[in-house]
Design a protein around this motif. Structure first.
Motif, PDB file in Angstrom:
ATOM      1  N   LEU A  89     -20.766  30.532  41.299  1.00 18.20           N
ATOM      2  CA  LEU A  89     -19.568  31.172  40.755  1.00 18.20           C
ATOM      3  C   LEU A  89     -19.510  32.663  41.093  1.00 18.20           C
ATOM      4  O   LEU A  89     -18.628  33.380  40.615  1.00 18.20           O
ATOM      5  CB  LEU A  89     -19.509  30.978  39.244  1.00 18.20           C
ATOM      6  N   ASP A 164     -10.753  32.888  29.412  1.00 20.37           N
ATOM      7  CA  ASP A 164      -9.460  32.981  30.099  1.00 20.37           C
ATOM      8  C   ASP A 164      -8.821  34.354  29.883  1.00 20.37           C
ATOM      9  O   ASP A 164      -8.275  34.957  30.811  1.00 20.37           O
ATOM     10  CB  ASP A 164      -8.513  31.885  29.593  1.00 20.37           C
ATOM     11  N   LYS A 169     -15.912  33.719  33.999  1.00 20.44           N
ATOM     12  CA  LYS A 169     -16.346  32.352  34.257  1.00 20.44           C
ATOM     13  C   LYS A 169     -17.185  31.881  33.069  1.00 20.44           C
ATOM     14  O   LYS A 169     -17.913  32.662  32.454  1.00 20.44           O
ATOM     15  CB  LYS A 169     -17.171  32.262  35.539  1.00 20.44           C
ATOM     16  N   ASP A 192     -16.500  25.893  33.241  1.00 23.30           N
ATOM     17  CA  ASP A 192     -16.319  25.876  34.690  1.00 23.30           C
ATOM     18  C   ASP A 192     -17.435  25.084  35.345  1.00 23.30           C
ATOM     19  O   ASP A 192     -17.214  24.340  36.300  1.00 23.30           O
ATOM     20  CB  ASP A 192     -16.308  27.313  35.238  1.00 23.30           C
ATOM     21  N   SER A 214     -19.683  19.806  37.904  1.00 19.35           N
ATOM     22  CA  SER A 214     -18.546  20.639  38.330  1.00 19.35           C
ATOM     23  C   SER A 214     -17.288  19.780  38.364  1.00 19.35           C
ATOM     24  O   SER A 214     -17.351  18.551  38.221  1.00 19.35           O
ATOM     25  CB  SER A 214     -18.814  21.268  39.699  1.00 19.35           C
ATOM     26  N   HIS A 215     -16.151  20.442  38.591  1.00 14.93           N
ATOM     27  CA  HIS A 215     -14.869  19.738  38.453  1.00 14.93           C
ATOM     28  C   HIS A 215     -13.984  19.830  39.692  1.00 14.93           C
ATOM     29  O   HIS A 215     -12.865  19.305  39.676  1.00 14.93           O
ATOM     30  CB  HIS A 215     -14.115  20.293  37.241  1.00 14.93           C
ATOM     31  N   HIS A 216     -14.462  20.484  40.740  1.00 18.48           N
ATOM     32  CA  HIS A 216     -13.666  20.643  41.947  1.00 18.48           C
ATOM     33  C   HIS A 216     -14.511  20.315  43.168  1.00 18.48           C
ATOM     34  O   HIS A 216     -15.686  20.717  43.252  1.00 18.48           O
ATOM     35  CB  HIS A 216     -13.110  22.061  42.051  1.00 18.48           C
TER      36      HIS A 216
END
Length: 383
Positions: A89, A164, A169, A192, A214-216
């Motif tokens: 990150l 946010d 992060k 994240d 992770s998400h991506h």
């Protein structure tokens, strides 16, 4: 010849102490040896023991499937998982984190050339307090590294909102959480990134091991490359390290996954016995049922004493009976001189008074009742 009776009694006591089986805070669950031997025979026949072999690939896929996540990178340990998460990150400067956790969390921040800023823990629990973040954030803060302590959820909504708002992060050290679900999804699915530990002391383990959720897709590929020195075959694309794990560890993980449900059930029975026994005492013990829409894995049985003196007396007497609880987490990390110390009164107080009691799936009830009896000798009980 005159024999000192006191000396004889002392020797007899020592021998008796050595003969009594030790009860540790946890015990590693190991799969059936015959099944593991069958897996090893296949590994030997393939002569393929590391570098993302077929068992490692299968385990990684099954862990992701179990958690309901698309991307999980299985690696050599939970500490390298934290380091890779921070690096992936691109965190720099300072990172807000908790002082009430194992030292690997803060060490990983330092290892990545960042500075940990310790934020005190909640009054009602033991995770980082979102309300205290704003008093501690610095101009160079780039992230939050929160810990789901003992496997109980942080205030994920408040932490996400603050991250946010400030453009930070959010990483969760979810080392204790495999098998925990919150609001219908894996607790390791928040943030994240989230890191996992599959060390032999955990409810689910691969002897040594860790993971990053992770998400991506792009970030997942970056994380995976980070474990293989930044390259795949002859394609070199980034800086990396050696975070790979072996087929031998993967085999243990695959078999442990099969028995995981029964391990959790066994631990739950012991946990519930403690919880019931201490319900009318001055001890504070977290109750999973007090968390809404939460499924626990019974990773730990922590009890909070009214004073450190009570705790120390309990530990001393249990040790005399070959029972060895542990002070998770002591001392508070903000008190260590090499970790950018600052004042966190709640964490400092809790760390001195918290004791994790023995908890594993096949712990004998006689030992559990001995622990309960000793603890109750030193705490105030109510009718």
């Amino acid at each position: 010849m005159c024999v000192n009776s006191g000396f004889i009694n002392s020797v007899a006591s020592t021998i008796l102490h050595l003969l009594i089986p030790k009860v540790h805070v946890t015990k590693t669950y190991l799969p059936d040896l015959q099944k593991y031997t069958e897996l090893l025979r296949k590994v030997w026949n393939r002569n393929y023991v590391t570098n993302n072999g077929p068992l490692a690939i299968e385990l990684e896929q099954r862990l992701a499937q179990y958690l309901g996540e698309s991307h999980l990178a299985w690696m050599s340990n939970g500490t390298i998982a934290l380091q890779i998460a921070i690096d992936s990150l691109n965190l720099t400067g300072s990172i807000l984190t908790t002082p009430f956790t194992y030292v690997a969390t803060a060490n990983s921040i330092l290892w990545q050339k960042c500075t940990p800023i310790f934020v005190d823990i909640e009054e009602s629990g033991f995770s980082i307090d979102p309300k205290k973040l704003d008093n501690m954030i610095a101009p160079d803060t780039t992230g939050i590294l929160a810990v789901h302590v003992y496997g109980y959820p942080c205030d994920v909504d408040a932490l996400a909102s603050y991250a946010d708002l400030k453009g930070l992060k959010l990483i969760y050290d979810a080392s204790h959480t495999f098998g925990c679900e919150y609001r219908g999804k894996a607790l390791a699915g928040y943030g994240d990134l989230a890191t996992l530990s599959f060390h032999a002391t955990k409810v689910f383990h691969t002897i040594e091991g860790g993971g990053v959720v992770s998400h991506h897709k792009d970030l997942a590929e970056k994380i995976k490359l980070s474990t293989t020195h930044g390259h795949k075959f002859d394609d070199y694309s980034q800086v990396g390290t050696n975070g790979k794990n072996s087929e031998l560890h993967a085999g243990v993980g695959l078999l442990n996954l099969e028995g995981f449900h029964n391990v959790v059930l066994g631990r739950k029975n012991i946990f519930d016995r403690y919880l019931k026994a201490f319900s009318h005492t001055d001890l504070f013990m977290l109750d999973p049922s007090s968390y809404r829409d939460f499924k626990y894995n019974y990773a730990y049985a922590p009890v909070l004493f009214s004073s450190e003196d009570e705790l120390l007396k309990v530990v001393e007497e249990l040790n005399q009976q070959n029972i060895y609880p542990r002070r998770y987490f002591y001392p508070a990390l903000n008190t260590l001189p090499y970790l950018n110390p600052n004042s966190c009164p709640r964490a400092e107080s809790v760390s001195k008074r918290m004791l994790c009691l023995p908890l594993y799936h096949d712990l004998e009830l006689e030992s559990v009742d001995t622990v309960i009896s000793v603890v109750k000798k030193y705490v105030l009980c109510h009718a």
